[in-house]
Enzyme design. Structure first.
Site, PDB file in Angstrom:
ATOM      1  N   CYS A   2       0.852  -1.184   0.000  1.00 29.45           N
ATOM      2  CA  CYS A   2       0.000   0.000   0.000  1.00 29.45           C
ATOM      3  C   CYS A   2       0.895   1.243   0.000  1.00 29.45           C
ATOM      4  O   CYS A   2       1.993   1.232   0.555  1.00 29.45           O
ATOM      5  CB  CYS A   2      -0.937   0.119   1.203  1.00 29.45           C
ATOM      6  N   ARG A  27       3.424   0.069  -5.157  1.00 24.23           N
ATOM      7  CA  ARG A  27       3.272  -0.561  -3.847  1.00 24.23           C
ATOM      8  C   ARG A  27       1.973  -1.337  -3.716  1.00 24.23           C
ATOM      9  O   ARG A  27       1.744  -2.040  -2.729  1.00 24.23           O
ATOM     10  CB  ARG A  27       3.334   0.496  -2.748  1.00 24.23           C
ATOM     11  N   TRP A  75      -2.835  -2.526  -1.568  1.00 24.54           N
ATOM     12  CA  TRP A  75      -2.594  -3.936  -1.859  1.00 24.54           C
ATOM     13  C   TRP A  75      -3.346  -4.690  -0.770  1.00 24.54           C
ATOM     14  O   TRP A  75      -2.989  -4.613   0.407  1.00 24.54           O
ATOM     15  CB  TRP A  75      -1.110  -4.254  -1.816  1.00 24.54           C
ATOM     16  N   ASN A 101      -1.061   1.803   5.885  1.00 25.79           N
ATOM     17  CA  ASN A 101      -0.276   0.782   5.191  1.00 25.79           C
ATOM     18  C   ASN A 101       0.261  -0.170   6.255  1.00 25.79           C
ATOM     19  O   ASN A 101       1.035   0.251   7.109  1.00 25.79           O
ATOM     20  CB  ASN A 101       0.890   1.454   4.445  1.00 25.79           C
ATOM     21  N   GLY A 102      -0.181  -1.426   6.212  1.00 27.70           N
ATOM     22  CA  GLY A 102       0.294  -2.396   7.207  1.00 27.70           C
ATOM     23  C   GLY A 102      -0.834  -3.336   7.617  1.00 27.70           C
ATOM     24  O   GLY A 102      -1.845  -3.438   6.919  1.00 27.70           O
ATOM     25  N   GLU A 488      15.518 -17.341 -11.877  1.00 29.64           N
ATOM     26  CA  GLU A 488      15.129 -15.938 -12.046  1.00 29.64           C
ATOM     27  C   GLU A 488      14.400 -15.734 -13.389  1.00 29.64           C
ATOM     28  O   GLU A 488      13.409 -15.008 -13.455  1.00 29.64           O
ATOM     29  CB  GLU A 488      16.381 -15.048 -11.948  1.00 29.64           C
ATOM     30  N   LYS A 492      10.625 -14.298 -13.732  1.00 30.63           N
ATOM     31  CA  LYS A 492      10.290 -13.119 -14.546  1.00 30.63           C
ATOM     32  C   LYS A 492       9.119 -13.438 -15.466  1.00 30.63           C
ATOM     33  O   LYS A 492       8.195 -12.650 -15.595  1.00 30.63           O
ATOM     34  CB  LYS A 492      11.469 -12.652 -15.401  1.00 30.63           C
ATOM     35  N   GLU A 495       5.735 -13.906 -13.419  1.00 26.07           N
ATOM     36  CA  GLU A 495       5.109 -12.769 -12.753  1.00 26.07           C
ATOM     37  C   GLU A 495       4.562 -11.729 -13.706  1.00 26.07           C
ATOM     38  O   GLU A 495       3.583 -11.062 -13.372  1.00 26.07           O
ATOM     39  CB  GLU A 495       6.025 -12.131 -11.701  1.00 26.07           C
ATOM     40  N   HIS A 511      15.556 -36.289 -13.406  1.00 19.85           N
ATOM     41  CA  HIS A 511      14.967 -36.848 -12.195  1.00 19.85           C
ATOM     42  C   HIS A 511      13.485 -36.506 -12.072  1.00 19.85           C
ATOM     43  O   HIS A 511      12.921 -36.578 -10.988  1.00 19.85           O
ATOM     44  CB  HIS A 511      15.725 -36.356 -10.957  1.00 19.85           C
ATOM     45  N   LYS A 610       5.289  -4.029  -5.325  1.00 22.06           N
ATOM     46  CA  LYS A 610       6.741  -3.930  -5.420  1.00 22.06           C
ATOM     47  C   LYS A 610       7.425  -4.309  -4.114  1.00 22.06           C
ATOM     48  O   LYS A 610       8.381  -5.070  -4.106  1.00 22.06           O
ATOM     49  CB  LYS A 610       7.113  -2.494  -5.814  1.00 22.06           C
TER      50      LYS A 610
HETATM   51  O1  M6R Z   1      12.581  -5.564  -2.119  1.00 23.09           O
HETATM   52  P1  M6R Z   1      13.054  -6.981  -2.052  1.00 23.09           P
HETATM   53  O2  M6R Z   1      14.252  -7.238  -2.871  1.00 23.09           O
HETATM   54  O3  M6R Z   1      13.244  -7.445  -0.630  1.00 23.09           O
HETATM   55  O4  M6R Z   1      11.866  -7.812  -2.651  1.00 23.09           O
HETATM   56  C1  M6R Z   1      11.896  -9.214  -2.686  1.00 23.09           C
HETATM   57  C2  M6R Z   1      10.841  -9.759  -3.604  1.00 23.09           C
HETATM   58  O5  M6R Z   1       9.567  -9.367  -3.178  1.00 23.09           O
HETATM   59  C3  M6R Z   1      11.044  -9.307  -5.043  1.00 23.09           C
HETATM   60  O6  M6R Z   1      12.306  -9.645  -5.509  1.00 23.09           O
HETATM   61  C4  M6R Z   1       9.980  -9.963  -5.954  1.00 23.09           C
HETATM   62  O7  M6R Z   1      10.178 -11.336  -6.019  1.00 23.09           O
HETATM   63  C5  M6R Z   1      10.023  -9.337  -7.352  1.00 23.09           C
HETATM   64  N1  M6R Z   1       8.692  -9.049  -7.809  1.00 23.09           N
HETATM   65  C6  M6R Z   1      10.617 -10.212  -8.374  1.00 23.09           C
HETATM   66  O8  M6R Z   1      10.662  -9.613  -9.624  1.00 23.09           O
END
Ligand code: M6R
Length: 615
Positions: A2, A27, A75, A101-102, A488, A492, A495, A511, A610
């Site tokens: 948020c 956020r 969020w 926010n929280g 990774e 990508k 997501e 396996h 984010k």
């Molecule tokens: O801000 P951070 O690096 O701690 O965030 C960790 C993850 O939330 C962040 O890397 C998330 O997986 C991304 N959306 C990946 O692209």
């Protein structure tokens, strides 16, 4: 998660808050809302959806005048994303209004008490409970808003960054923080409130970042008073001069932030090693390491804690630290580590990696490690973030603001910082020869240009993306340093395109995952010349004989994989330990183009935010 924004001053609050919410949409973007004070009334508009939806709705619903206001982009945690659960929330009397926010963890017991006292609730949120608790305290104890907020927060368990105002006292906003970030921009007889500084950068470069368990009464006439929530002690405000500027957080001609951030990587990597790496002299200077060298060198092991992409960077660092510096490394999901009673001793060094520096699980893992006496080192991007302040020492990545939800330049700059640390420790420990050390340093300096070169294959990558965009499942394979890059790459794609993808160590395929392979399955294989090349080529043959579609990420000039694969994407040659900085580039671009071709919201993929400031 948020984003919160507020303004009190001489200007119209609405455009400042609206623009601020747009900048904070990274956020969370399940819903948005705004409350303005004007003409003795609170004008409130909120809606499910994005800030653009709020903009359209507010224009028809409320007058947007007023020089005091608060806004929220959500969020969802408690309650589905709908209009009613959107913030701001009123108290029962309609006098008080809040953004939050929280998470208020004990909201159910508080709600039960308030229900007994006759309060009613429109939404399913914990936030509506909090504003009514504040109102209850204010009425029953006959105190001012600031005091009521303080008393109420002392009954609350959880995390918050809140902003509250009272229509009966429209010259002040009360804010408070625990666990979620809150910055106050200081202008000339005007104040800005936000989850980060981006909403007020064009108005002021002066900011106060509230610490946990602090609150502030921000008054048009009397300025700011900061207090400790627990013991009421007054706090001397520490005003920082901000270093970032507006251009850094704008798209700069790119269609999406993600694309801009992918293309920023050559400079971001350079900025990461600038002033730290002196290749010619064979020197790496990092004050966070230099000042704590003995402690770090004497560590029994390094434990890396992180989440998501940062965890993948941590996995790459396991290979780097173990190979170069011969230090045993464990890489842990912060969310698992914090709850599994891990064995941690004073001889451990914990490295916490986080782009945002606000990830709740990583923060909790840090606190746990500190409580057991470990030395905790942070690798963060956001300067002044909670994690950067909670750790004993650290190194910033200096990647600049990363706005796209999908992490790109954060990943490569984290690897750069971790490589510098590993090389420095290797040199100190004597686990690397002088010539190897110099070669590593020189090659690291060449990486930005090689990333630039890797980016030049973009048109070809786009063509490959167009062929595989309709796949339902994808596999990503890599070995050694490039196994985490395979993870990774898969993350990508998942997501931002919502295509199911799995990353595997190439040799693990036989396996189990090999059963998935048929002519429908694209398999992205990282097969660079340095790094188990022959073994990976054998894995490729295994895929080929089961009719899988192979897309090889290969070293420039490679002929063997080209001959077997359906497509290859080249990257420049580099040292094996540095290949993740290059192999990740085509995988980022592939995901980006596939997501764009599928019409996805690349910068704000569904259900994500984010920074994940809830556990
Ligand atoms: O801000 P951070 O690096 O701690 O965030 C960790 C993850 O939330 C962040 O890397 C998330 O997986 C991304 N959306 C990946 O692209």
């Amino acid at each position: 998660m948020c984003g919160i924004v507020g303004y009190i001053g001489k200007r119209e609050a609405y455009p400042i808050i609206l623009e601020g919410l747009k900048r904070l949409e990274y956020r969370g973007y399940d819903s948005a809302g705004i409350a303005l004070y004007d003409d003795s009334e609170i004008k409130l508009s909120k809606t499910k959806g994005k800030v653009a939806d709020l903009e359209a709705k507010a224009a028809t619903e409320i007058s947007t005048n007023g020089t005091l206001g608060i806004g929220h982009t959500r969020w969802a945690t408690h309650g589905i994303p709908n209009d009613i659960n959107s913030h701001p929330h009123y108290s029962n009397s309609g006098n008080l209004v809040i953004i939050h926010n929280g998470i208020i963890e004990n909201y159910e017991s508080l709600k039960k008490e308030l229900l007994k006292r006759g309060y009613t609730f429109k939404s399913d949120t914990d936030t509506e409970v909090l504003i009514n608790l504040i109102e209850d305290v204010k009425i029953n104890e006959n105190v001012k808003l600031g005091k009521a907020v303080q008393i109420a927060l002392n009954q609350v368990v959880g995390a918050y960054a809140i902003a509250v105002f009272d229509k009966k006292k429209p010259n002040e906003i009360v804010v408070a923080k625990l666990g979620s970030p809150l910055a106050i921009g200081i202008g000339d007889e005007e104040y800005f409130i936000a989850s980060d500084a981006s909403p007020f950068l064009e108005y002021t470069k002066k900011a106060i970042y509230l610490e946990d368990e602090e609150m502030a009464v921000i008054s048009r006439k009397k300025g700011i008073k900061i207090r400790k929530i627990k013991n009421d002690a007054l706090v001397d405000p520490y005003i920082q001069e901000l270093q970032i500027n507006l251009e850094q957080i704008e798209k700069g001609g790119y269609e999406h932030f993600m694309l801009k951030e992918i293309h920023e990587q050559p400079n971001a990597i350079k900025d990461t090693y600038r002033g730290r790496l002196r290749a010619k002299e064979g020197i790496i200077k990092m004050s966070g390491i230099d000042d704590n060298l003995e402690r770090i060198l004497n560590a029994n092991r390094i434990i890396v804690v992180a989440c998501g992409t940062s965890w993948h960077a941590g996995l790459v660092s396991e290979y780097i630290f173990e190979n170069l510096a011969r230090i045993p490394v464990e890489v842990e999901y912060a969310s698992e580590f914090r709850y599994r009673n891990p064995v941690i001793t004073e001889k451990d060094v914990v490295i916490a990696i986080s782009q945002s520096g606000e990830t709740a699980d990583t923060l909790a893992a840090i606190k746990l490690a500190k409580s057991k006496g470990a030395f905790v080192f942070g690798v963060c991007n956001v300067v002044g973030s909670t994690i950067s302040r909670e750790t004993h020492a650290g190194a910033y990545t200096h990647a600049g603001p990363e706005i796209g939800v999908a992490s790109t330049k954060a990943f490569t700059t984290q690897i750069t910082v971790l490589t510098l640390i590993a090389l420095k420790l290797a040199k100190e420990k004597g686990t690397i020869s002088n010539s190897q050390f110099h070669m590593q340093l020189q090659e690291l300096e060449l990486i930005p240009d090689k990333v630039k070169k890797a980016l030049k294959y973009d048109e070809h990558i786009k063509m490959v993306a167009s062929i595989y965009k309709d796949a339902k499942n994808c596999l990503y394979l890599g070995r050694g340093y490039n196994f985490p890059v395979a993870l990774e790459g898969a993350l990508k794609l998942k997501e931002i395109s919502y295509i199911h993808a799995e990353g595997y160590p190439a040799a693990e395929m036989k396996h189990g995952p090999i059963a998935l392979i048929d002519e429908q399955m694209p398999v992205f294989v990282i097969a660079t010349k340095k790094g188990h090349y022959e073994k990976v080529v054998s894995n490729i043959q295994e895929i080929k004989s089961r009719s899988g579609k192979i897309i090889g990420i290969v070293t420039e000039g490679d002929q063997d994989v080209k001959y077997i694969a359906d497509h290859v994407i080249e990257i420049p040659e580099t040292l094996e330990s540095l290949t993740p900085l290059l192999t990740t580039i085509p995988l980022q671009l592939l995901s980006y183009h596939i997501a764009v071709m599928l019409g996805r919201n690349v910068d704000q993929p569904r259900n994500l935010a984010k920074s994940v400031t809830v556990e």
